[in-house]
Scaffold this motif. Structure first.
Motif, PDB file in Angstrom:
ATOM      1  N   GLN A  27      26.828  26.706   1.924  1.00  0.00           N
ATOM      2  CA  GLN A  27      28.106  27.034   2.572  1.00  0.00           C
ATOM      3  C   GLN A  27      29.293  26.596   1.727  1.00  0.00           C
ATOM      4  OE1 GLN A  27      27.146  25.098   6.405  1.00  0.00           O
ATOM      5  NE2 GLN A  27      27.500  27.086   7.375  1.00  0.00           N
TER       6      GLN A  27
ATOM      7  N   ARG B 185      29.311  26.729  -1.397  1.00  0.00           N
ATOM      8  CA  ARG B 185      29.218  27.544  -2.608  1.00  0.00           C
ATOM      9  C   ARG B 185      28.603  26.795  -3.789  1.00  0.00           C
ATOM     10  NH1 ARG B 185      29.603  32.809  -1.156  1.00  0.00           N
ATOM     11  NH2 ARG B 185      31.008  32.955   0.625  1.00  0.00           N
TER      12      ARG B 185
ATOM     13  N   ASN C 116      24.916  33.377   2.435  1.00  0.00           N
ATOM     14  CA  ASN C 116      26.184  33.612   3.130  1.00  0.00           C
ATOM     15  C   ASN C 116      26.345  35.109   3.343  1.00  0.00           C
ATOM     16  OD1 ASN C 116      27.389  30.907   3.284  1.00  0.00           O
ATOM     17  ND2 ASN C 116      27.417  31.001   1.046  1.00  0.00           N
ATOM     18  N   LYS C 117      26.860  35.480   4.477  1.00  0.00           N
ATOM     19  CA  LYS C 117      26.975  36.895   4.819  1.00  0.00           C
ATOM     20  C   LYS C 117      27.773  37.664   3.768  1.00  0.00           C
ATOM     21  CE  LYS C 117      27.825  39.871   8.810  1.00  0.00           C
ATOM     22  NZ  LYS C 117      28.280  39.899  10.234  1.00  0.00           N
TER      23      LYS C 117
ATOM     24  N   SER D 291      27.821  33.602  10.117  1.00  0.00           N
ATOM     25  CA  SER D 291      28.351  33.564   8.755  1.00  0.00           C
ATOM     26  C   SER D 291      27.249  33.595   7.711  1.00  0.00           C
ATOM     27  CB  SER D 291      29.194  32.303   8.559  1.00  0.00           C
ATOM     28  OG  SER D 291      28.394  31.141   8.699  1.00  0.00           O
ATOM     29  N   MET D 292      25.974  33.486   8.169  1.00  0.00           N
ATOM     30  CA  MET D 292      24.835  33.512   7.260  1.00  0.00           C
ATOM     31  C   MET D 292      23.799  34.511   7.758  1.00  0.00           C
ATOM     32  SD  MET D 292      24.362  29.394   6.719  1.00  0.00           S
ATOM     33  CE  MET D 292      24.602  29.038   8.450  1.00  0.00           C
TER      34      MET D 292
END
Length: 245
Positions: free
Chosen positions: A169, A171, A117-118, A194-195
């Motif tokens: 995503q 978590r 994840n970013k 987002s990644m």
């Protein structure tokens, strides 16, 4: 007399039909590994780099192909027991796998990378940052083998890269380990920001088709055909279709 002629003609047609029938090559594949093998959502057809490559090779070799979809963890047992003739599934050559099956010449050169994840990119810059953390991998994949070498890493295994990514995503893990082309194809198709992909120090690897250990006849046929396709430029055209230049 006419009856005898019709019977003879029918028998002749049956023999001709049998002579024209091609031998079948049963090919095992895990059809959820884009862009190597997957089901096109629009056409519902099996497509991908490996699929195009083996179809072209089989045509040159004079085989008809019958695909057998299955999980990655079922492919090697299936070819070992003779339930399938060949594995075409983005399979990485590893020493452990070479004990059980015979690989063809490489059809793709790759490497394992991370997807994170970013928001976690500042903390995870290589596989060294995965120590004592939870990692998502595909069952029986080369990524799973490498993840086991990371001290303290806890593995969560799934049947597809998409499932791995969904868990990350949500978590459920901090990173996904998978083949670089598969990660990049996923990001390109989704257009997500987002990644991010993270490079690793994992060794370079080779992807190939595989047959039952000792099946020298089929292995030699495949290697000769794949080499001819490389020399003629046919492989390059298929490569460009799926990976660009």
């Amino acid at each position: 007399m006419l009856k005898k002629f019709l019977i003879a003609a029918a028998a002749a047609m049956t023999c001709a039909g049998s002579a024209l029938a091609l031998p079948v090559l049963n090919v095992g594949t895990q059809p959820v590994f884009q862009p190597f093998e997957f089901v096109d959502g629009r056409t519902k057809q099996l497509v991908g780099y490996d699929i195009d490559l083996i179809r072209a090779a089989a045509k040159h070799m004079g085989y008809e192909i019958k695909f057998a979809p299955m999980g990655l963890d079922g492919l090697i047992p299936a070819v070992m027991t003779g339930n399938i003739d060949l594995i075409t599934s983005g399979l990485t050559i590893t020493p452990e796998r070479q004990k059980k099956i015979d690989f063809t010449r490489p059809v793709y050169h790759s490497s394992q990378v991370l997807l994170v994840n970013k928001s976690d990119a500042h903390a995870i810059r290589s596989e060294k940052d995965l120590r004592n953390k939870t990692v998502c991998v595909e069952i029986a994949s080369a990524g799973a083998e490498l993840a086991r070498t990371i001290p303290g890493a806890k593995l969560k295994t799934f049947n597809s890269l998409a499932d791995d990514i969904l868990e990350m995503q949500n978590r459920g893990c901090v990173a996904v380990i998978s083949d670089k082309p598969a990660i990049e194809y996923y990001l390109k198709q989704r257009g997500t920001r987002s990644m991010v992909e993270v490079q690793t120090g994992f060794p370079k690897e080779e992807i190939a088709f595989a047959v039952r250990k000792g099946n020298k006849k089929l292995l030699d046929q495949l290697n000769r055909t794949l080499l001819q396709m490389e020399k003629s430029g046919e492989t390059a055209k298929i490569y460009k279709k799926w990976f660009g230049n």
